[in-house]
Design an enzyme around this catalytic site. Structure first.
Site, PDB file in Angstrom:
ATOM      1  N   GLU A 130       0.766  -0.998   0.072  1.00  0.00           N
ATOM      2  CA  GLU A 130      -0.063  -0.045   0.028  1.00  0.00           C
ATOM      3  C   GLU A 130       0.785   1.221  -0.111  1.00  0.00           C
ATOM      4  O   GLU A 130       0.510   2.204  -0.680  1.00  0.00           O
ATOM      5  CB  GLU A 130      -0.864  -0.060   1.034  1.00  0.00           C
ATOM      6  CG  GLU A 130      -2.093  -1.064   1.147  1.00  0.00           C
ATOM      7  CD  GLU A 130      -2.845  -1.004   0.124  1.00  0.00           C
ATOM      8  OE1 GLU A 130      -2.582  -1.043  -1.231  1.00  0.00           O
ATOM      9  OE2 GLU A 130      -4.270  -0.678   0.592  1.00  0.00           O
ATOM     10  N   THR A 183      -6.056   7.088  -5.434  1.00  0.00           N
ATOM     11  CA  THR A 183      -6.406   7.115  -3.787  1.00  0.00           C
ATOM     12  C   THR A 183      -5.271   8.151  -3.303  1.00  0.00           C
ATOM     13  O   THR A 183      -5.676   8.936  -2.373  1.00  0.00           O
ATOM     14  CB  THR A 183      -5.638   5.898  -3.346  1.00  0.00           C
ATOM     15  OG1 THR A 183      -6.571   4.983  -3.871  1.00  0.00           O
ATOM     16  CG2 THR A 183      -6.003   5.830  -1.752  1.00  0.00           C
TER      17      THR A 183
END
Ligand code: HSE
Length: 309
Positions: A130, A183
């Site tokens: 991530e 994101t």
């Protein structure tokens, strides 16, 4: 065993009030990874399908292989692998695509290496994926994708993650409009400060949602699926957000909000039929704004990653 094919599920992160601390896994979509041991050291990505050619084939830059390299370093092995990755959800969808790929990769390599680490201990590796994908090593997608179920991240430092039970009949609707939200951008636009009033409201909803899920109290779940901090900022990135949300609520959803960083939206319902009806209404609302979408309906996936072959 010299090769393995693994599926890891998509996830709904945040779940309205729990920014960066709540997430749950769904049955579909999900990403797949095939690993084959090779006789020479090093990781070689031989194929990536479903990414439109956008993800790096360089093992030092791709989130899946970066996670695998960290795993190999940890166990002190120079075993080499060929990797095939199949993305079954678009990038920037808000369904935890990068997390599902990283989880599939680290779960697969742990299996092929004879399970030197417990499944829960793979979490910190998957979180590094991530960091590569969006600049923040958050765990609310990788946690549920790896462990299955509804996951709470009580603390990041030290990492403290646990699963909570959810009502068996609880169903999720996930609608992905055919637009992309990065994101990193969706995190960048958030304010760093929260007012005391909003913090109090959000804490009440976090506590209410947990209690509602544990006690199968659908009315309490419904009252608690409210986000006064993140949703008001991010919803501007989603066309017709309010119309879609009202369509979900008008059709019986317990609540509806943004899935992860968006643009996908999720709803929770007290049974499968309602979840399908809610999904159809949400799609119709998106279509009214000229936005096509994909619909997924599932229970809370308790399994997490699974071996396909
Ligand atoms: N909690 C993260 C965010 C999830 O909302 O930015 C990203 O998918």
């Amino acid at each position: 065993m010299d090769s393995i094919r693994v599926f890891a599920p998509a996830t709904v992160a945040n779940v309205a009030c729990g920014f960066d601390i709540f997430g749950f896994a769904v049955d579909a979509p999900g990403d797949e990874v095939i690993l084959r041991k090779k006789n020479t050291p090093g990781l070689q990505i031989t194929k990536i399908a479903g990414d439109g050619g956008r993800l790096p084939l360089d093992a030092n830059k791709n989130a899946v292989t970066v996670v695998m390299l960290k795993f190999l370093e940890q166990i002190g092995s120079d075993q080499g692998f060929e990797i095939e990755l199949t993305k079954n959800m678009p990038l920037g969808s808000g369904m935890g695509s990068s997390a599902a790929s990283a989880v599939a990769g680290v779960f697969a390599i742990n299996e092929l290496m004879g399970k030197p680490l417990a499944q829960r201990d793979l979490l910190r590796f998957a979180m590094e994926g991530e960091r590569i994908a969006c600049g923040a090593a958050h765990a609310d997608n990788v946690g549920p994708s790896l462990l299955g179920g509804f996951v709470v991240v009580r603390s990041y430092s030290p990492l403290d993650v646990f699963k909570i039970n959810t009502p068996a009949s609880l169903f999720a609707t996930l609608v992905h409009p055919d637009i992309e939200v990065n994101t990193k951008d969706a995190r960048y636009i958030l304010r760093n400060e929260v007012s005391l009033k909003n913090a109090i409201t959000q804490m009440g909803n976090v506590a209410g949602l947990i209690a509602g899920l544990l006690q199968s109290d659908f009315d309490l779940i419904s009252r608690s699926l409210v986000d006064v901090i993140i949703e008001p900022v991010r919803s501007i990135l989603i066309p017709e957000f309010d119309t879609v949300k009202h369509a979900a609520l008008d059709n019986g959803a317990l609540g509806c909000s943004i899935s992860g960083a968006g643009p996908s939206m999720f709803a929770l319902s007290r049974d499968m039929d309602t979840a399908h009806r809610v999904g159809a209404a949400m799609r119709t609302a998106f279509a009214g704004a000229g936005v096509s979408s994909h619909l997924y309906v599932s229970g809370i996936n308790q399994e997490g990653p699974r071996i396909l072959s």
